[in-house]
Design a protein around this motif. Structure first.
Motif, PDB file in Angstrom:
ATOM      1  N   PRO A   1       0.792  -1.235   0.000  1.00  7.80           N
ATOM      2  CA  PRO A   1       0.000   0.000   0.000  1.00  7.80           C
ATOM      3  C   PRO A   1       0.822   1.283   0.000  1.00  7.80           C
ATOM      4  CG  PRO A   1      -0.108  -1.098   2.136  1.00  7.80           C
ATOM      5  CD  PRO A   1       0.526  -2.065   1.181  1.00  7.80           C
ATOM      6  N   TRP A   2       2.002   1.267   0.618  1.00 10.24           N
ATOM      7  CA  TRP A   2       2.841   2.462   0.662  1.00 10.24           C
ATOM      8  C   TRP A   2       4.105   2.310  -0.191  1.00 10.24           C
ATOM      9  CZ3 TRP A   2       0.679   1.034   5.592  1.00 10.24           C
ATOM     10  CH2 TRP A   2      -0.371   1.867   5.979  1.00 10.24           C
ATOM     11  N   GLY A   3       4.111   1.296  -1.052  1.00  2.00           N
ATOM     12  CA  GLY A   3       5.236   1.124  -1.948  1.00  2.00           C
ATOM     13  C   GLY A   3       6.224   0.068  -1.484  1.00  2.00           C
ATOM     14  N   VAL A   4       7.190  -0.188  -2.349  1.00  6.44           N
ATOM     15  CA  VAL A   4       8.268  -1.140  -2.084  1.00  6.44           C
ATOM     16  C   VAL A   4       9.561  -0.350  -1.938  1.00  6.44           C
ATOM     17  CG1 VAL A   4       9.606  -3.060  -3.031  1.00  6.44           C
ATOM     18  CG2 VAL A   4       7.126  -2.982  -3.360  1.00  6.44           C
ATOM     19  N   TYR A   5      10.298  -0.595  -0.855  1.00  4.24           N
ATOM     20  CA  TYR A   5      11.510   0.160  -0.534  1.00  4.24           C
ATOM     21  C   TYR A   5      12.718  -0.770  -0.627  1.00  4.24           C
ATOM     22  CZ  TYR A   5       8.081   3.517   1.112  1.00  4.24           C
ATOM     23  OH  TYR A   5       7.023   4.391   1.177  1.00  4.24           O
ATOM     24  N   VAL A   6      13.535  -0.536  -1.626  1.00  8.22           N
ATOM     25  CA  VAL A   6      14.687  -1.403  -1.892  1.00  8.22           C
ATOM     26  C   VAL A   6      15.846  -1.027  -0.977  1.00  8.22           C
ATOM     27  CG1 VAL A   6      16.334  -2.191  -3.637  1.00  8.22           C
ATOM     28  CG2 VAL A   6      13.961  -1.673  -4.286  1.00  8.22           C
ATOM     29  N   GLY A   7      16.454  -2.029  -0.348  1.00  8.80           N
ATOM     30  CA  GLY A   7      17.591  -1.778   0.530  1.00  8.80           C
ATOM     31  C   GLY A   7      18.800  -1.272  -0.235  1.00  8.80           C
ATOM     32  N   LYS A   8      19.446  -0.235   0.298  1.00  8.93           N
ATOM     33  CA  LYS A   8      20.661   0.303  -0.314  1.00  8.93           C
ATOM     34  C   LYS A   8      21.909  -0.146   0.444  1.00  8.93           C
ATOM     35  CE  LYS A   8      23.041   4.518  -1.752  1.00  8.93           C
ATOM     36  NZ  LYS A   8      23.015   5.998  -1.790  1.00  8.93           N
ATOM     37  N   THR A   9      21.933   0.098   1.766  1.00  7.03           N
ATOM     38  CA  THR A   9      23.104  -0.248   2.572  1.00  7.03           C
ATOM     39  C   THR A   9      22.654  -0.824   3.909  1.00  7.03           C
ATOM     40  OG1 THR A   9      24.244   1.659   1.601  1.00  7.03           O
ATOM     41  CG2 THR A   9      25.314   0.580   3.459  1.00  7.03           C
ATOM     42  N   ALA A  10      23.258  -1.926   4.304  1.00  7.42           N
ATOM     43  CA  ALA A  10      22.929  -2.573   5.578  1.00  7.42           C
ATOM     44  C   ALA A  10      24.058  -2.343   6.568  1.00  7.42           C
ATOM     45  CB  ALA A  10      22.719  -4.068   5.368  1.00  7.42           C
ATOM     46  N   TYR A  11      23.689  -1.910   7.777  1.00  8.93           N
ATOM     47  CA  TYR A  11      24.662  -1.678   8.847  1.00  8.93           C
ATOM     48  C   TYR A  11      24.397  -2.650   9.985  1.00  8.93           C
ATOM     49  CZ  TYR A  11      25.989   2.658   6.532  1.00  8.93           C
ATOM     50  OH  TYR A  11      26.453   3.574   5.614  1.00  8.93           O
ATOM     51  N   THR A  12      25.457  -3.251  10.479  1.00  5.66           N
ATOM     52  CA  THR A  12      25.340  -4.136  11.635  1.00  5.66           C
ATOM     53  C   THR A  12      26.598  -4.002  12.475  1.00  5.66           C
ATOM     54  OG1 THR A  12      24.795  -6.390  12.328  1.00  5.66           O
ATOM     55  CG2 THR A  12      26.362  -6.165  10.522  1.00  5.66           C
ATOM     56  N   HIS A  13      26.609  -4.697  13.598  1.00  8.56           N
ATOM     57  CA  HIS A  13      27.779  -4.631  14.466  1.00  8.56           C
ATOM     58  C   HIS A  13      28.916  -5.458  13.872  1.00  8.56           C
ATOM     59  CE1 HIS A  13      30.298  -4.937  18.070  1.00  8.56           C
ATOM     60  NE2 HIS A  13      29.584  -3.942  18.591  1.00  8.56           N
ATOM     61  N   TYR A  14      30.127  -4.970  14.042  1.00 11.61           N
ATOM     62  CA  TYR A  14      31.302  -5.662  13.518  1.00 11.61           C
ATOM     63  C   TYR A  14      31.379  -7.100  14.030  1.00 11.61           C
ATOM     64  CZ  TYR A  14      36.246  -6.718  12.692  1.00 11.61           C
ATOM     65  OH  TYR A  14      37.405  -7.310  12.286  1.00 11.61           O
ATOM     66  N   ASP A  15      31.085  -7.312  15.323  1.00 17.46           N
ATOM     67  CA  ASP A  15      31.198  -8.657  15.894  1.00 17.46           C
ATOM     68  C   ASP A  15      30.175  -9.622  15.302  1.00 17.46           C
ATOM     69  OD1 ASP A  15      33.238  -7.740  17.432  1.00 17.46           O
ATOM     70  OD2 ASP A  15      32.132  -7.689  19.323  1.00 17.46           O
ATOM     71  N   TYR A  16      29.037  -9.099  14.902  1.00 16.54           N
ATOM     72  CA  TYR A  16      28.036  -9.974  14.269  1.00 16.54           C
ATOM     73  C   TYR A  16      28.500 -10.374  12.876  1.00 16.54           C
ATOM     74  CZ  TYR A  16      23.685 -11.745  12.371  1.00 16.54           C
ATOM     75  OH  TYR A  16      22.749 -12.556  11.786  1.00 16.54           O
ATOM     76  N   SER A  17      29.036  -9.416  12.122  1.00 13.34           N
ATOM     77  CA  SER A  17      29.421  -9.706  10.744  1.00 13.34           C
ATOM     78  C   SER A  17      30.613 -10.646  10.662  1.00 13.34           C
ATOM     79  CB  SER A  17      29.756  -8.410  10.001  1.00 13.34           C
ATOM     80  OG  SER A  17      31.010  -7.900  10.401  1.00 13.34           O
ATOM     81  N   VAL A  18      31.540 -10.535  11.620  1.00 17.73           N
ATOM     82  CA  VAL A  18      32.774 -11.316  11.551  1.00 17.73           C
ATOM     83  C   VAL A  18      32.690 -12.604  12.376  1.00 17.73           C
ATOM     84  CG1 VAL A  18      35.258 -11.307  12.040  1.00 17.73           C
ATOM     85  CG2 VAL A  18      34.161  -9.277  11.097  1.00 17.73           C
ATOM     86  N   TYR A  19      32.112 -12.522  13.559  1.00 18.44           N
ATOM     87  CA  TYR A  19      32.112 -13.658  14.477  1.00 18.44           C
ATOM     88  C   TYR A  19      30.741 -14.298  14.661  1.00 18.44           C
ATOM     89  CZ  TYR A  19      36.480 -11.299  15.623  1.00 18.44           C
ATOM     90  OH  TYR A  19      37.701 -10.694  15.547  1.00 18.44           O
ATOM     91  N   ASN A  20      29.734 -13.815  13.926  1.00 14.87           N
ATOM     92  CA  ASN A  20      28.360 -14.334  14.063  1.00 14.87           C
ATOM     93  C   ASN A  20      27.879 -14.245  15.511  1.00 14.87           C
ATOM     94  OD1 ASN A  20      28.483 -14.975  11.357  1.00 14.87           O
ATOM     95  ND2 ASN A  20      29.058 -17.100  11.724  1.00 14.87           N
ATOM     96  N   ASP A  21      28.221 -13.162  16.182  1.00 13.73           N
ATOM     97  CA  ASP A  21      27.877 -12.955  17.585  1.00 13.73           C
ATOM     98  C   ASP A  21      26.401 -12.594  17.692  1.00 13.73           C
ATOM     99  OD1 ASP A  21      27.605 -12.230  20.197  1.00 13.73           O
ATOM    100  OD2 ASP A  21      29.151 -10.672  20.183  1.00 13.73           O
ATOM    101  N   ARG A  22      25.586 -13.544  18.191  1.00 15.60           N
ATOM    102  CA  ARG A  22      24.137 -13.321  18.279  1.00 15.60           C
ATOM    103  C   ARG A  22      23.750 -12.285  19.345  1.00 15.60           C
ATOM    104  NH1 ARG A  22      19.866 -16.249  15.818  1.00 15.60           N
ATOM    105  NH2 ARG A  22      20.616 -16.636  13.719  1.00 15.60           N
ATOM    106  N   ASP A  23      24.674 -11.882  20.188  1.00 17.37           N
ATOM    107  CA  ASP A  23      24.395 -10.760  21.079  1.00 17.37           C
ATOM    108  C   ASP A  23      24.269  -9.453  20.293  1.00 17.37           C
ATOM    109  OD1 ASP A  23      24.304 -12.172  23.440  1.00 17.37           O
ATOM    110  OD2 ASP A  23      26.424 -11.894  23.900  1.00 17.37           O
ATOM    111  N   ARG A  24      24.638  -9.497  19.029  1.00 14.20           N
ATOM    112  CA  ARG A  24      24.565  -8.320  18.158  1.00 14.20           C
ATOM    113  C   ARG A  24      23.650  -8.602  16.955  1.00 14.20           C
ATOM    114  NH1 ARG A  24      26.214  -4.377  21.467  1.00 14.20           N
ATOM    115  NH2 ARG A  24      28.193  -4.900  22.487  1.00 14.20           N
ATOM    116  N   ASP A  25      22.589  -9.368  17.192  1.00 19.92           N
ATOM    117  CA  ASP A  25      21.698  -9.773  16.104  1.00 19.92           C
ATOM    118  C   ASP A  25      20.690  -8.668  15.773  1.00 19.92           C
ATOM    119  OD1 ASP A  25      20.355 -11.242  14.188  1.00 19.92           O
ATOM    120  OD2 ASP A  25      19.208 -12.432  15.637  1.00 19.92           O
ATOM    121  N   TYR A  26      21.205  -7.560  15.264  1.00 16.72           N
ATOM    122  CA  TYR A  26      20.347  -6.459  14.813  1.00 16.72           C
ATOM    123  C   TYR A  26      20.982  -5.814  13.589  1.00 16.72           C
ATOM    124  CZ  TYR A  26      23.763  -4.160  17.910  1.00 16.72           C
ATOM    125  OH  TYR A  26      24.916  -3.762  18.535  1.00 16.72           O
ATOM    126  N   ALA A  27      20.162  -5.140  12.805  1.00 19.02           N
ATOM    127  CA  ALA A  27      20.653  -4.468  11.599  1.00 19.02           C
ATOM    128  C   ALA A  27      19.799  -3.233  11.331  1.00 19.02           C
ATOM    129  CB  ALA A  27      20.603  -5.404  10.391  1.00 19.02           C
TER     130      ALA A  27
END
Length: 531
Positions: free
Chosen positions: A174-200
């Motif tokens: 209803p309000w359109g489709v919004y295509v993702g441009k850039t995703a930001y997350t915590h360094y420890d999640y991206s490198v070590y799969n640290d689920r304490d940082r499971d947010y984006a």
């Protein structure tokens, strides 16, 4: 390559993993990391069309299913200790509430900001999670779980064709489709799969509406080359019509055939079975093949020798050496009635176990497979429609505030699209419409070594997977439908082991979370539609 890019001053390893603490690095590793999803307007348009184009009578949005593989706790979550804020509490006001105070109201209303994020996972499957629009400088930011952007358990790259659809309902945007441009997350999640940082936090382009257009019939080549919306109509034809069409156009033509509805039936032993036995066993002959039907040992021993149905199939019923791992697995399966054969330990002269074997028992079975052949001709159509700029996400649906380093036992409202069944198979939710749950967060932290969790916030809830990525809103105003994002749903647990989910968890939002959010909230994205 691994998914994350390092800001200036860092280093990238040959494997693509972010490097930290290496000789020659001038800057410390930051808390945040990022990845580009759709790098430019043409790529973003292609992503939007991937989800919204009609394929037959349905678009891919309607075909996607809840992303449930990442979120179920492998074992009971342990509760201990308390949270460890790394600084003073902080808040960022929701869109439209920057200089206002919250009103006290009683009725529960669903926030306009929530919706689904759609993506193609590492297995090529169409999936979705829950998410929300959140306050940012350019009103273009989405908050969700990290595992709804990156497939951390398979150590894969960012999800493909990532979009956010606020207010999604049965294929409609209803309000359109919004295509993702850039995703930001915590360094420890991206490198070590640290689920304490499971947010984006994901910046999105302006939304678009895709629709209208005229269907035009084209050739097969034109259809293959066309990058926009397209579909194929099929018409069933006779074998003779197929033969004539195929002779004219060949393999690349519109005339198609395939075997459908195979039927397997038991038949009598062929007259030439003895002479052609190897052919009948290896590949079959004239549609007839000799196969083995597994039976228990007593049935096998009572069977006769020969080539008739039900006779012993000696060559398949031999003793086979196996590993200890296979031996233990088959022993458990036999106890459950899932393995019909026998198991044995091999011992030396002194009685020491030096090996293991299995033996399965088969009798002969003559079968004939027949198939029906479907013949059809394809007609190809392309749809030249329009793409209209829908404006910025926050201008259309608003954006929730953001808060961090909050005290335990805070009342929160959690929103999302629960969809998966409970462990016992009961399906309480459909995932079609958003739902809410609320309560006070736990005073203790939840941990799980299997899930790499050391400090999660818990909330008693019957939500099921599909709701993951949905916002945890503190100080929620039902009248304004606004609050402050203090977490996102990460894991689902069954604490009393009764076959029903009874707890959901979120990473604890601290100062490092605020650093990631602040970085993402200041990034511009813009429109993907030519003015």
């Amino acid at each position: 390559m691994k998914r994350i890019l390092l800001p200036a001053g860092g280093a990238v390893l040959a494997t693509g993993l972010l490097a930290a603490g290496l000789a020659g690095t001038a800057n410390a590793v930051p808390d945040w990391a990022y990845d580009t999803l759709a790098k430019n307007a043409p790529d973003a348009v292609a992503v939007a069309e991937f989800w919204t184009k009609a394929n037959g009578h349905t678009n891919n949005l309607a075909k996607a299913t809840a992303y449930t593989d990442e979120t179920i706790a492998a074992s009971k979550l342990s509760a201990s200790g308390g949270y460890t804020p790394d600084g003073k509490p902080g808040v960022v006001a929701p869109i439209g509430e920057e200089k206002k105070s919250a009103a006290k109201v009683k009725n529960i209303n669903l926030p306009k900001t929530i919706g689904k994020v759609f993506f193609v996972d590492s297995e090529g499957e169409l999936k979705w999670c829950s998410a929300t629009s959140i306050q940012s400088k350019y009103r273009n930011l989405v908050a969700t779980a990290g595992h709804c952007v990156y497939d951390d358990k398979k150590n894969a790259s960012a999800m493909d064709n990532w979009v956010f659809v606020p207010g999604y309902y049965q294929g409609k945007a209803p309000w359109g489709v919004y295509v993702g441009k850039t995703a930001y997350t915590h360094y420890d999640y991206s490198v070590y799969n640290d689920r304490d940082r499971d947010y984006a936090f994901v910046t999105v382009y302006n939304g678009i509406h895709v629709g209208g257009g005229k269907a035009t019939q084209v050739t097969a080549k034109e259809f293959a080359d066309y990058k926009g919306a397209k579909y194929i109509d099929e018409k069933i034809i006779t074998k003779d019509e197929y033969a004539a069409g195929y002779e004219k156009y060949g393999d690349l033509g519109p005339f198609k055939s395939k075997a459908v509805d195979p039927k397997v039936e038991t038949v009598a032993k062929p007259s030439d079975a003895a002479a052609k036995i190897e052919d009948y066993i290896k590949t079959g002959k004239d549609g007839v093949q000799l196969v083995g039907a597994e039976v228990v040992e007593s049935v096998y021993k009572a069977a006769s020798n020969g080539l008739e149905n039900g006779n012993k199939f000696e060559r398949l019923s031999t003793v086979v050496p196996i590993s200890l791992e296979d031996y233990n697995a088959l022993k458990a399966a036999k106890g459950e009635g899932k393995f019909l054969g026998t198991l044995a330990e091999v011992k030396d002269d002194k009685g020491n176990v030096i090996g293991w074997t299995k033996q399965q028992f088969f009798v002969k079975k003559w079968v004939k497979t027949t198939v029906n052949i479907k013949y059809w001709v394809e007609t190809y159509f392309v749809v030249e429609g329009y793409i209209k700029d829908a404006g910025r996400l926050g201008d259309n649906v608003g954006g929730q505030g953001f808060t961090w380093n909050q005290k335990p036992e805070q009342t929160v409202f959690v929103f999302g699209y629960p969809a998966a069944p409970h462990p016992d198979g009961n399906k309480a939710y459909t995932g079609v419409t958003p739902k809410w749950t609320y309560g006070k967060t736990s005073g203790k932290v939840y941990t799980s070594a299997a899930e790499k969790v050391e400090e999660h916030v818990g909330l008693k809830s019957s939500f099921t997977p599909g709701a993951d990525g949905g916002p945890w809103l503190s100080k929620y105003s039902n009248a304004k439908r606004l609050g402050y994002v203090s977490g996102v749903t990460s894991l689902f647990g069954d604490q009393d082991k009764n076959g029903r989910f009874d707890i959901i968890t979120s990473p604890y939002f601290d100062g490092e979370t605020a650093t990631v959010y602040t970085k993402a909230a200041a990034v511009w994205s813009g429109s993907i539609v030519k003015k």
